[in-house]
Design a protein around this motif. Structure first.
Motif, PDB file in Angstrom:
ATOM      1  N   GLU A   1      69.004  26.275 -54.043  1.00 46.55           N
ATOM      2  CA  GLU A   1      70.218  27.073 -53.714  1.00 46.55           C
ATOM      3  C   GLU A   1      70.950  26.349 -52.309  1.00 46.55           C
ATOM      4  O   GLU A   1      72.017  26.177 -52.379  1.00 46.55           O
ATOM      5  N   LEU A   2      69.795  25.824 -51.702  1.00 54.31           N
ATOM      6  CA  LEU A   2      70.441  24.980 -50.305  1.00 54.31           C
ATOM      7  C   LEU A   2      71.009  23.776 -50.838  1.00 54.31           C
ATOM      8  O   LEU A   2      72.136  23.620 -50.374  1.00 54.31           O
ATOM      9  N   VAL A   3      70.414  23.020 -51.512  1.00 56.79           N
ATOM     10  CA  VAL A   3      71.123  22.012 -52.056  1.00 56.79           C
ATOM     11  C   VAL A   3      72.576  22.153 -52.770  1.00 56.79           C
ATOM     12  O   VAL A   3      73.387  21.456 -52.424  1.00 56.79           O
ATOM     13  N   ALA A   4      72.569  23.078 -53.600  1.00 53.56           N
ATOM     14  CA  ALA A   4      73.899  23.347 -54.268  1.00 53.56           C
ATOM     15  C   ALA A   4      74.788  24.063 -53.238  1.00 53.56           C
ATOM     16  O   ALA A   4      75.938  23.351 -53.299  1.00 53.56           O
ATOM     17  N   ARG A   5      74.395  24.656 -52.160  1.00 54.12           N
ATOM     18  CA  ARG A   5      75.293  25.203 -51.061  1.00 54.12           C
ATOM     19  C   ARG A   5      76.008  24.053 -50.262  1.00 54.12           C
ATOM     20  O   ARG A   5      77.147  23.904 -50.024  1.00 54.12           O
ATOM     21  N   ILE A   6      74.817  23.112 -49.941  1.00 57.15           N
ATOM     22  CA  ILE A   6      75.511  21.750 -49.355  1.00 57.15           C
ATOM     23  C   ILE A   6      76.328  21.041 -50.053  1.00 57.15           C
ATOM     24  O   ILE A   6      77.612  20.661 -49.321  1.00 57.15           O
TER      25      ILE A   6
ATOM     26  N   MET B   1      75.193  11.032 -48.362  1.00 54.01           N
ATOM     27  CA  MET B   1      75.550  12.057 -47.383  1.00 54.01           C
ATOM     28  C   MET B   1      74.703  12.143 -46.049  1.00 54.01           C
ATOM     29  O   MET B   1      73.781  12.300 -46.170  1.00 54.01           O
ATOM     30  N   ARG B   2      75.609  12.507 -44.994  1.00 51.65           N
ATOM     31  CA  ARG B   2      74.825  12.536 -43.775  1.00 51.65           C
ATOM     32  C   ARG B   2      74.800  13.931 -43.332  1.00 51.65           C
ATOM     33  O   ARG B   2      75.757  14.549 -42.908  1.00 51.65           O
ATOM     34  N   VAL B   3      73.604  14.544 -43.188  1.00 48.37           N
ATOM     35  CA  VAL B   3      73.360  15.711 -42.676  1.00 48.37           C
ATOM     36  C   VAL B   3      72.876  15.868 -41.215  1.00 48.37           C
ATOM     37  O   VAL B   3      71.842  15.263 -41.079  1.00 48.37           O
ATOM     38  N   LEU B   4      73.352  16.829 -40.320  1.00 50.74           N
ATOM     39  CA  LEU B   4      72.883  16.839 -38.804  1.00 50.74           C
ATOM     40  C   LEU B   4      72.291  18.350 -38.876  1.00 50.74           C
ATOM     41  O   LEU B   4      72.814  19.375 -39.343  1.00 50.74           O
ATOM     42  N   LEU B   5      70.901  18.369 -38.860  1.00 52.02           N
ATOM     43  CA  LEU B   5      70.131  19.519 -38.715  1.00 52.02           C
ATOM     44  C   LEU B   5      69.770  19.764 -37.303  1.00 52.02           C
ATOM     45  O   LEU B   5      69.065  19.242 -36.548  1.00 52.02           O
ATOM     46  N   ILE B   6      70.188  21.195 -36.851  1.00 60.23           N
ATOM     47  CA  ILE B   6      70.036  21.880 -35.589  1.00 60.23           C
ATOM     48  C   ILE B   6      68.935  22.972 -35.903  1.00 60.23           C
ATOM     49  O   ILE B   6      69.524  24.003 -35.976  1.00 60.23           O
ATOM     50  N   GLU B   7      67.668  22.736 -35.636  1.00 63.42           N
ATOM     51  CA  GLU B   7      66.716  23.622 -35.719  1.00 63.42           C
ATOM     52  C   GLU B   7      65.531  23.375 -35.134  1.00 63.42           C
ATOM     53  O   GLU B   7      65.075  22.172 -34.798  1.00 63.42           O
ATOM     54  N   ASP B   8      64.925  24.694 -34.418  1.00 72.66           N
ATOM     55  CA  ASP B   8      63.760  24.222 -33.389  1.00 72.66           C
ATOM     56  C   ASP B   8      62.559  24.699 -33.891  1.00 72.66           C
ATOM     57  O   ASP B   8      61.372  24.351 -33.302  1.00 72.66           O
ATOM     58  N   ASP B   9      62.279  25.181 -35.150  1.00 71.09           N
ATOM     59  CA  ASP B   9      61.019  25.298 -35.782  1.00 71.09           C
ATOM     60  C   ASP B   9      60.505  23.969 -36.587  1.00 71.09           C
ATOM     61  O   ASP B   9      61.291  23.685 -37.381  1.00 71.09           O
TER      62      ASP B   9
ATOM     63  N   GLY C   1      68.124  12.392 -51.718  1.00 74.35           N
ATOM     64  CA  GLY C   1      69.047  11.356 -51.484  1.00 74.35           C
ATOM     65  C   GLY C   1      69.880  11.357 -50.458  1.00 74.35           C
ATOM     66  O   GLY C   1      70.764  10.678 -49.872  1.00 74.35           O
ATOM     67  N   LEU C   2      69.746  12.551 -49.525  1.00 75.02           N
ATOM     68  CA  LEU C   2      70.413  12.950 -48.228  1.00 75.02           C
ATOM     69  C   LEU C   2      69.738  12.295 -47.034  1.00 75.02           C
ATOM     70  O   LEU C   2      68.790  12.227 -47.035  1.00 75.02           O
ATOM     71  N   ASN C   3      70.777  11.772 -46.044  1.00 70.39           N
ATOM     72  CA  ASN C   3      70.021  11.128 -44.699  1.00 70.39           C
ATOM     73  C   ASN C   3      70.158  12.133 -43.761  1.00 70.39           C
ATOM     74  O   ASN C   3      71.361  12.856 -43.406  1.00 70.39           O
ATOM     75  N   ILE C   4      68.874  12.726 -43.366  1.00 68.98           N
ATOM     76  CA  ILE C   4      68.932  13.614 -42.342  1.00 68.98           C
ATOM     77  C   ILE C   4      68.867  13.435 -40.924  1.00 68.98           C
ATOM     78  O   ILE C   4      67.932  12.587 -40.417  1.00 68.98           O
ATOM     79  N   TYR C   5      69.519  13.900 -39.899  1.00 73.45           N
ATOM     80  CA  TYR C   5      69.185  13.759 -38.495  1.00 73.45           C
ATOM     81  C   TYR C   5      68.937  15.036 -37.841  1.00 73.45           C
ATOM     82  O   TYR C   5      69.511  15.948 -38.057  1.00 73.45           O
ATOM     83  N   THR C   6      67.993  15.098 -36.904  1.00 73.95           N
ATOM     84  CA  THR C   6      67.388  16.534 -36.493  1.00 73.95           C
ATOM     85  C   THR C   6      67.656  16.355 -34.994  1.00 73.95           C
ATOM     86  O   THR C   6      67.303  15.393 -34.312  1.00 73.95           O
ATOM     87  N   THR C   7      67.831  17.526 -34.419  1.00 69.84           N
ATOM     88  CA  THR C   7      67.591  17.989 -33.109  1.00 69.84           C
ATOM     89  C   THR C   7      67.200  19.455 -32.790  1.00 69.84           C
ATOM     90  O   THR C   7      67.432  20.289 -33.810  1.00 69.84           O
TER      91      THR C   7
END
Length: 249
Positions: A107-112, A1-9, A24-30
């Motif tokens: 909870e975060l993983v379950a919601r995703i 699963m490919r997740v784009l995380l848009i977060e500045d902290d 096991g998720l693939n995370i990409y951030t900006t």
């Protein structure tokens, strides 16, 4: 699963990355909203996790821009703003879910997982194809009620096929899903993984589930269906690569 995380902290980014990569998720951030918009337009993600407070534009503007650009990727808002009006506004702009900080990893993983399942047309965590069942939450596979032992890469391929059941997926999509652009082997290795996965599933339940769509890729369909294509045995070239697959599985 490919997740784009848009977060500045930065600390929050590291925390979320650890949480999701452990699942096991693939995370990409900006950390920039405008860059997040560009990335979402260019690349195929299963989910976007979006903060509302960003240094260049607000998360609301990011969400609005994505929907105006016809980007249908599901969006989970992850914000410290617990005001009801903010939640209503985000959902009205096209968000699929809204979580407030602080949050619990489970909870975060379950919601995703729930948001991604719904976006692919699956309301439950178990996807059934013929005699085969894939439990997306437990990350297990059963055939005729018996567990099927798969390697990590084989499971990731089957999970992606199950989430997009009925849709032909290219080898490039599998390669990106498995490696996320990091140390990718040659693309022919996907044929080897598919070959080995087919053998295991066929041995477990006596059915062919994965169809080759010549010139396009592979698709998961219910066995025996009118649109189920023919199964081709692995080529010698694929067999020559099996030792490589064993080393990187």
């Amino acid at each position: 699963m490919r997740v784009l995380l848009i977060e500045d902290d930065g600390a929050m980014v590291q925390s979320i990355e650890l949480m999701l990569r452990s699942e096991g998720l693939n995370i990409y951030t900006t950390d920039l909203g405008e860059e997040g918009i560009d990335l979402a337009k260019l690349y195929d993600y299963d989910l976007i996790v979006l903060d509302l407070t960003l240094p260049d534009v607000s998360g609301f503007e990011v969400l609005k821009s994505l929907r105006l650009a016809k980007v249908q990727t599901p969006v989970l808002i992850l914000s410290g703003n617990a005001i009801v009006e903010a939640k209503v506004k985000a959902l009205g702009f096209g968000a699929d879910d809204y979580m407030t900080k602080p949050f619990h990893k489970d909870e975060l993983v379950a919601r995703i997982q729930a948001v991604v399942r719904r976006s692919k047309g699956h309301s439950q965590s178990v996807i059934t194809t013929g005699k085969l069942t894939v439990n997306l939450d437990a990350k297990t596979v059963q055939a005729n009620g018996q567990n099927v032992r798969l390697t990590g890469k084989e499971y990731q391929i089957l999970e992606l096929l199950s989430l997009r059941k009925g849709t032909a997926l290219t080898k490039e999509m599998f390669l990106n899903h498995l490696y996320g652009g990091m140390d990718e082997p040659e693309i022919k290795i996907i044929d080897v993984f598919i070959c080995k996965l087919r053998h295991k599933l066929n041995a477990a339940c006596g059915e062919h589930h994965i169809e080759t769509v010549w010139g396009r890729g592979y698709v998961l369909r219910d066995p025996g269906g009118k649109d189920m294509g023919s199964y081709r045995a692995p080529t010698n070239n694929a067999q020559d690569l099996e030792s490589v697959a064993d080393q990187i599985t």
